[in-house]
Design a protein around this motif. Structure first.
Motif, mmCIF file in Angstrom:
data_model
loop_
_atom_site.group_PDB
_atom_site.id
_atom_site.type_symbol
_atom_site.label_atom_id
_atom_site.label_comp_id
_atom_site.label_asym_id
_atom_site.label_seq_id
_atom_site.Cartn_x
_atom_site.Cartn_y
_atom_site.Cartn_z
ATOM 1 N N ARG A 121 -36.721 12.120 16.674
ATOM 2 C CA ARG A 121 -37.550 11.169 15.943
ATOM 3 C C ARG A 121 -36.772 10.672 14.725
ATOM 4 O O ARG A 121 -36.414 11.450 13.848
ATOM 5 C CB ARG A 121 -38.862 11.830 15.504
ATOM 6 C CG ARG A 121 -39.848 10.865 14.844
ATOM 7 C CD ARG A 121 -41.098 11.612 14.386
ATOM 8 N NE ARG A 121 -41.743 12.272 15.496
ATOM 9 C CZ ARG A 121 -42.563 11.696 16.370
ATOM 10 N NH1 ARG A 121 -42.826 10.386 16.246
ATOM 11 N NH2 ARG A 121 -43.112 12.376 17.356
ATOM 12 N N MET A 122 -36.514 9.380 14.664
ATOM 13 C CA MET A 122 -35.788 8.811 13.532
ATOM 14 C C MET A 122 -36.617 8.929 12.257
ATOM 15 O O MET A 122 -37.807 8.637 12.249
ATOM 16 C CB MET A 122 -35.457 7.346 13.806
ATOM 17 C CG MET A 122 -34.711 6.665 12.666
ATOM 18 S SD MET A 122 -34.363 4.930 13.045
ATOM 19 C CE MET A 122 -33.729 4.374 11.467
ATOM 20 N N ASP A 123 -35.962 9.371 11.180
ATOM 21 C CA ASP A 123 -36.678 9.451 9.898
ATOM 22 C C ASP A 123 -35.835 8.969 8.721
ATOM 23 O O ASP A 123 -36.257 9.076 7.569
ATOM 24 C CB ASP A 123 -37.184 10.873 9.638
ATOM 25 C CG ASP A 123 -36.062 11.880 9.398
ATOM 26 O OD1 ASP A 123 -34.872 11.514 9.583
ATOM 27 O OD2 ASP A 123 -36.354 13.023 9.015
ATOM 28 N N GLY A 124 -34.644 8.405 9.008
ATOM 29 C CA GLY A 124 -33.820 7.921 7.910
ATOM 30 C C GLY A 124 -32.685 7.032 8.383
ATOM 31 O O GLY A 124 -32.349 6.990 9.579
ATOM 32 N N LEU A 125 -32.103 6.302 7.429
ATOM 33 C CA LEU A 125 -31.033 5.354 7.725
ATOM 34 C C LEU A 125 -30.076 5.267 6.552
ATOM 35 O O LEU A 125 -30.499 5.284 5.392
ATOM 36 C CB LEU A 125 -31.646 3.968 7.990
ATOM 37 C CG LEU A 125 -30.714 2.751 8.030
ATOM 38 C CD1 LEU A 125 -29.834 2.791 9.274
ATOM 39 C CD2 LEU A 125 -31.525 1.458 8.000
#
Length: 435
Positions: free
Chosen positions: A80-84
């Motif tokens: 699950r993506m949670d940052g960039l």
């Protein structure tokens, strides 16, 4: 090193894009494609109301991302993506935790050259008091399955209890009179009628179960012409579905739903199917521009307004149309069209050619009331205006929408085989899922 395209979100748009790019460029090793999703399987989101009602066994329609990746020349990464980090061109995936609270996968960093965000949407409760605590948000497969289990348990309980149309009557309240809410109401009525024929002789659908739809708008199905909306409302009332329009929800409690008007509806299960928003973390995503419902602002090439290496499609983006027109609506047909265009556009980008501009074509809307009716409005393809369709033709066109998605993801031959398998399963299995 080949150009790295990372697609985050394996819904209709993201998966179709990964498949198209994989078949065209991944097979030739021209680019490296990675699809990221928090789930291991894909289910077409417009089917969730059928899973909730039990008229569709999700396991029969799910596709494994790992299997799809292998056959379509892209990689799949669970997370699950949670940052960039735009400066380093990396996305961050949260640790994956098992049902036993053990860490399956640690926190990960995934580099990209081109990033495509196709994260879809989630239910927007508009900050309504008690909604998160007491409603089932029908925006994911686990939520739909949880609703179905509660529904079956309710019917089993009614089998052993003497229930009447008074206080003991079990009420399912659906907040939202759009396609999801209306389709769920019709499927629920059909499900309970079938359930009563599977040995639940003391369960009487009309007497023991009440279905209610609440919507703040003046009428159901605002996206359809008024005549069709009225026809749907009449059909629902004919099967004893209670419809409340022009009613805004003030709060939801464990006992039921309270409207701003003061009206109170005692409820055993409350489903929230009104409004959408993009995932919350997009609002603070390393300086990218977003709107009030967390959608990323993109141009007509689907590029983020503040980073040309980042694209977005589907419900999680706000894409402009021609001057004077509203933004592209968050619908399955929008995501499908954007995925198709972006696959061609990214190939052009790699060849040094200019990106294509997205032009949305509204093909109309279809709404299914289970076995009772199907209605819709077709636009553009057959005339300069719109054509209203009902009955058998509308049913076939509604069925074909799902098949078009299956063909885009699985190919024509596999879809043909799976359609025959579905036909056989209808004879072999119960008409509804009973567990």
């Amino acid at each position: 090193m080949p150009h790295r395209i990372v697609i985050v979100g394996g819904g209709a748009g993201g998966l179709e894009l990964a498949v198209r790019l994989g078949k065209k460029l991944g097979k030739q090793k021209k680019i490296h494609i990675t699809l990221v999703d928090a789930s291991r399987t894909h289910l077409w989101k417009p089917l969730l109301h059928q899973v909730a009602a039990g008229t569709l066994d999700s396991h029969a329609d799910e596709r494994e991302y790992f299997s799809l990746a292998r056959s379509n020349y892209f990689d799949f990464r669970l997370g699950r993506m949670d940052g960039l980090n735009r400066a380093q061109k990396e996305i961050y995936l949260a640790p994956t935790i098992t049902e036993d609270d053990e860490e399956l996968l640690p926190r990960q960093a995934l580099p990209y050259d081109t990033l495509v965000l196709a994260l879809g949407s989630q239910t927007n409760d508009f900050g309504t008091l008690g909604a998160r605590e007491h409603c089932i948000m029908l925006d994911s497969l686990p939520a739909a399955e949880r609703f179905h289990k509660k529904l079956v348990n309710c019917c089993l309980r009614a089998q052993t209890q003497s229930m009447s149309s008074g206080e003991g009557r079990f009420t399912v309240t659906i907040i939202g009179g759009g396609a999801t809410g209306v389709e769920l109401a019709a499927e629920l009525h059909m499900t309970t009628k079938i359930l009563s024929s599977y040995g639940l002789i003391n369960f009487h659908p009309e007497k023991d179960l009440k279905i209610v739809i609440i919507d703040a708008a003046p009428r159901l199905l605002q996206m359809l012409p008024e005549r069709l909306s009225a026809a749907v409302a009449k059909e629902l009332r004919s099967i004893a579905v209670e419809v409340h329009t022009n009613e805004k929800v003030a709060s939801v409690s464990k006992d039921g739903v309270t409207m701003v008007s003061g009206k109170f509806i005692p409820s055993g299960i409350v489903v929230w199917a009104a409004g959408i928003k993009a995932p919350e973390f997009l609002q603070q995503l390393d300086g990218l521009e977003s709107n009030h419902i967390n959608q990323l602002i993109v141009n007509r090439q689907l590029q983020s307004s503040r980073d040309t290496a980042i694209f977005a499609l589907g419900d999680c983006c706000c894409c402009p149309q021609a001057e004077g027109l509203p933004a592209v609506p968050p619908r399955a047909q929008s995501a499908h069209q954007q995925a198709s265009m972006l696959a061609k556009s990214l190939e052009r980008m790699l060849q040094g050619k200019p990106l294509l501009e997205f032009q949305y074509k509204d093909h109309g809307s279809l709404v299914s009331l289970g076995n009772y009716s199907t209605v819709g409005s077709l636009m553009g393809a057959l005339s300069s205006g719109s054509i209203i369709i009902e009955g058998t033709i509308a049913k076939w066109m509604y069925w074909s929408l799902h098949k078009q998605h299956q063909i885009a993801v699985n190919g024509l031959f596999h879809t043909w085989l799976s359609t025959w398998a579905e036909t056989i399963d209808r004879v072999r299995n119960p008409r509804i899922k009973l567990h």
